[in-house]
Write a protein that holds these residues in place. Structure first.
Motif, PDB file in Angstrom:
ATOM      1  N   UNK A   1       0.766  -1.321  -0.041  1.00 60.56           N
ATOM      2  CA  UNK A   1      -0.172   0.217   0.032  1.00 60.56           C
ATOM      3  C   UNK A   1       0.782   1.052   0.027  1.00 60.56           C
ATOM      4  N   UNK A   2       2.028   1.193   0.369  1.00 60.73           N
ATOM      5  CA  UNK A   2       2.884   2.332   0.557  1.00 60.73           C
ATOM      6  C   UNK A   2       4.320   2.208   0.029  1.00 60.73           C
ATOM      7  N   UNK A   3       4.744   3.305  -0.614  1.00 63.81           N
ATOM      8  CA  UNK A   3       5.991   2.869  -1.368  1.00 63.81           C
ATOM      9  C   UNK A   3       7.407   2.453  -0.317  1.00 63.81           C
ATOM     10  N   UNK A   4       7.876   1.366  -0.701  1.00 67.89           N
ATOM     11  CA  UNK A   4       8.995   0.619   0.039  1.00 67.89           C
ATOM     12  C   UNK A   4      10.221   1.027  -0.537  1.00 67.89           C
ATOM     13  N   UNK A   5      11.180   1.640   0.134  1.00 67.32           N
ATOM     14  CA  UNK A   5      12.623   1.949  -0.118  1.00 67.32           C
ATOM     15  C   UNK A   5      13.561   0.981   0.535  1.00 67.32           C
ATOM     16  N   UNK A   6      14.652   0.441  -0.086  1.00 67.20           N
ATOM     17  CA  UNK A   6      15.782   0.008   0.504  1.00 67.20           C
ATOM     18  C   UNK A   6      16.985   0.944   0.523  1.00 67.20           C
ATOM     19  N   UNK A   7      17.337   1.145   1.692  1.00 71.39           N
ATOM     20  CA  UNK A   7      18.393   2.315   1.713  1.00 71.39           C
ATOM     21  C   UNK A   7      19.801   1.617   1.820  1.00 71.39           C
ATOM     22  N   UNK A   8      20.786   1.900   1.052  1.00 71.87           N
ATOM     23  CA  UNK A   8      22.085   1.147   1.123  1.00 71.87           C
ATOM     24  C   UNK A   8      23.188   2.017   1.438  1.00 71.87           C
ATOM     25  N   UNK A   9      24.108   1.790   2.301  1.00 71.10           N
ATOM     26  CA  UNK A   9      24.982   2.850   2.648  1.00 71.10           C
ATOM     27  C   UNK A   9      26.305   2.928   1.888  1.00 71.10           C
ATOM     28  N   UNK A  10      26.007   3.133   0.592  1.00 69.96           N
ATOM     29  CA  UNK A  10      27.044   3.326  -0.292  1.00 69.96           C
ATOM     30  C   UNK A  10      26.437   4.719  -1.164  1.00 69.96           C
ATOM     31  N   UNK A  11      27.611   5.219  -1.657  1.00 69.93           N
ATOM     32  CA  UNK A  11      27.737   6.575  -2.498  1.00 69.93           C
ATOM     33  C   UNK A  11      28.621   6.727  -3.609  1.00 69.93           C
ATOM     34  N   UNK A  12      28.488   8.071  -4.195  1.00 70.55           N
ATOM     35  CA  UNK A  12      29.362   8.517  -5.339  1.00 70.55           C
ATOM     36  C   UNK A  12      30.701   8.772  -4.688  1.00 70.55           C
ATOM     37  N   UNK A  13      31.140   8.874  -3.496  1.00 67.83           N
ATOM     38  CA  UNK A  13      32.067   9.185  -2.802  1.00 67.83           C
ATOM     39  C   UNK A  13      32.873   7.966  -2.144  1.00 67.83           C
ATOM     40  N   UNK A  14      34.111   7.748  -2.017  1.00 68.99           N
ATOM     41  CA  UNK A  14      34.610   6.785  -1.224  1.00 68.99           C
ATOM     42  C   UNK A  14      34.729   5.323  -2.046  1.00 68.99           C
ATOM     43  N   UNK A  15      35.104   4.322  -1.482  1.00 70.73           N
ATOM     44  CA  UNK A  15      35.225   3.131  -1.820  1.00 70.73           C
ATOM     45  C   UNK A  15      34.312   2.436  -2.349  1.00 70.73           C
ATOM     46  N   UNK A  16      33.034   2.801  -1.919  1.00 68.85           N
ATOM     47  CA  UNK A  16      31.852   2.002  -2.157  1.00 68.85           C
ATOM     48  C   UNK A  16      31.124   2.427  -3.488  1.00 68.85           C
ATOM     49  N   UNK A  17      31.608   3.479  -4.192  1.00 71.31           N
ATOM     50  CA  UNK A  17      31.055   3.856  -5.543  1.00 71.31           C
ATOM     51  C   UNK A  17      31.240   2.885  -6.386  1.00 71.31           C
ATOM     52  N   UNK A  18      32.256   1.937  -6.439  1.00 71.54           N
ATOM     53  CA  UNK A  18      32.491   0.779  -7.362  1.00 71.54           C
ATOM     54  C   UNK A  18      31.172  -0.324  -7.387  1.00 71.54           C
ATOM     55  N   UNK A  19      30.469  -0.330  -6.199  1.00 68.65           N
ATOM     56  CA  UNK A  19      29.287  -1.086  -6.040  1.00 68.65           C
ATOM     57  C   UNK A  19      28.073  -0.853  -6.418  1.00 68.65           C
ATOM     58  N   UNK A  20      28.008   0.430  -6.690  1.00 69.56           N
ATOM     59  CA  UNK A  20      26.602   1.192  -6.911  1.00 69.56           C
ATOM     60  C   UNK A  20      25.749   0.372  -7.949  1.00 69.56           C
ATOM     61  N   UNK A  21      26.365   0.208  -9.193  1.00 64.30           N
ATOM     62  CA  UNK A  21      25.606  -0.425 -10.167  1.00 64.30           C
ATOM     63  C   UNK A  21      25.158  -1.911  -9.866  1.00 64.30           C
ATOM     64  N   UNK A  22      25.963  -2.569  -9.220  1.00 70.04           N
ATOM     65  CA  UNK A  22      25.651  -3.911  -9.038  1.00 70.04           C
ATOM     66  C   UNK A  22      24.530  -4.079  -7.954  1.00 70.04           C
ATOM     67  N   UNK A  23      24.702  -3.286  -6.587  1.00 70.77           N
ATOM     68  CA  UNK A  23      24.017  -3.430  -5.409  1.00 70.77           C
ATOM     69  C   UNK A  23      22.515  -2.734  -5.845  1.00 70.77           C
ATOM     70  N   UNK A  24      22.567  -1.902  -6.556  1.00 70.50           N
ATOM     71  CA  UNK A  24      21.310  -1.123  -7.005  1.00 70.50           C
ATOM     72  C   UNK A  24      20.630  -1.992  -7.770  1.00 70.50           C
ATOM     73  N   UNK A  25      21.123  -2.720  -8.823  1.00 71.35           N
ATOM     74  CA  UNK A  25      20.810  -3.941  -9.899  1.00 71.35           C
ATOM     75  C   UNK A  25      20.267  -4.840  -9.259  1.00 71.35           C
ATOM     76  N   UNK A  26      20.864  -5.179  -7.946  1.00 76.75           N
ATOM     77  CA  UNK A  26      20.264  -6.438  -7.411  1.00 76.75           C
ATOM     78  C   UNK A  26      18.964  -5.951  -6.489  1.00 76.75           C
ATOM     79  N   UNK A  27      18.952  -4.829  -5.633  1.00 81.20           N
ATOM     80  CA  UNK A  27      17.678  -4.518  -5.192  1.00 81.20           C
ATOM     81  C   UNK A  27      16.528  -4.223  -6.199  1.00 81.20           C
ATOM     82  N   UNK A  28      16.720  -3.655  -7.095  1.00 77.34           N
ATOM     83  CA  UNK A  28      15.662  -3.360  -8.270  1.00 77.34           C
ATOM     84  C   UNK A  28      15.421  -4.602  -9.144  1.00 77.34           C
ATOM     85  N   UNK A  29      16.158  -5.586  -8.928  1.00 73.64           N
ATOM     86  CA  UNK A  29      15.693  -6.890  -9.806  1.00 73.64           C
ATOM     87  C   UNK A  29      14.722  -7.572  -8.911  1.00 73.64           C
TER      88      UNK A  29
END
Length: 157
Positions: free
Chosen positions: A106-134
């Motif tokens: 009934x309500x929008x559900x968001x999965x919040x991931x502790x990664x971002x465009x800055x720092x070491x985690x930026x290399x993971x953005x595409x694959x982690x976001x892809x996993x969640x959206x898939x």
């Protein structure tokens, strides 16, 4: 499985779901969104994972619940981010199985991931976001991932 609420203390999953439903019913015409996010912190003794469930009444505040889990130390950042995401997605499945599926649909559900465009985690953005959206959920990263980077992060130490 137990969750902690700053206002209600220790709650079972069923009690948490009842609290969420009651909060949504207080103002049914307001816009709400349900956020689930996990953050972690590693020391030499253990890695602490905190998964937060946030019910955000857009523009009017929020309620949140969290669960802490301690595991053996995980020093690999990539492995830890994957585990954080897995814990968030597993919680969604558990909540659906416990009868919260009508609220989650009934309500929008968001999965919040502790990664971002800055720092070491930026290399993971595409694959982690892809996993969640898939698997059918909206993925948010920093600076929009307050469920993980602010709420859950607050309780990792």
């Amino acid at each position: 499985m137990q969750f902690r609420s700053p206002t209600s203390g220790l709650l079972s999953v069923d009690q948490m779901i009842r609290h969420i439903a009651a909060y949504l019913e207080e103002d049914p015409k307001a816009a709400h969104k349900i956020v689930i996010g996990t953050d972690s912190q590693t020391t030499h003794q253990a890695t602490t994972f905190v998964t937060a469930v946030v019910i955000h009444r857009v523009g009017k505040g929020a309620r949140f619940f969290f669960r802490k889990q301690r595991m053996k130390p995980m020093y690999d950042l990539r492995h830890r981010i994957y585990r954080e995401t897995e814990l968030s997605l597993s919680l969604v499945e558990l909540l659906n199985a416990q009868g919260m599926n009508s609220l989650l649909s009934a309500w929008p559900l968001e999965i919040h991931i502790d990664i971002g465009q800055q720092g070491e985690t930026k290399a993971l953005i595409t694959e982690i976001k892809g996993w969640v959206t898939s698997v059918g959920y909206v993925a948010r990263i920093k600076p929009e991932s307050f469920g993980a980077s602010a709420v859950a992060d607050r309780f990792t130490s």
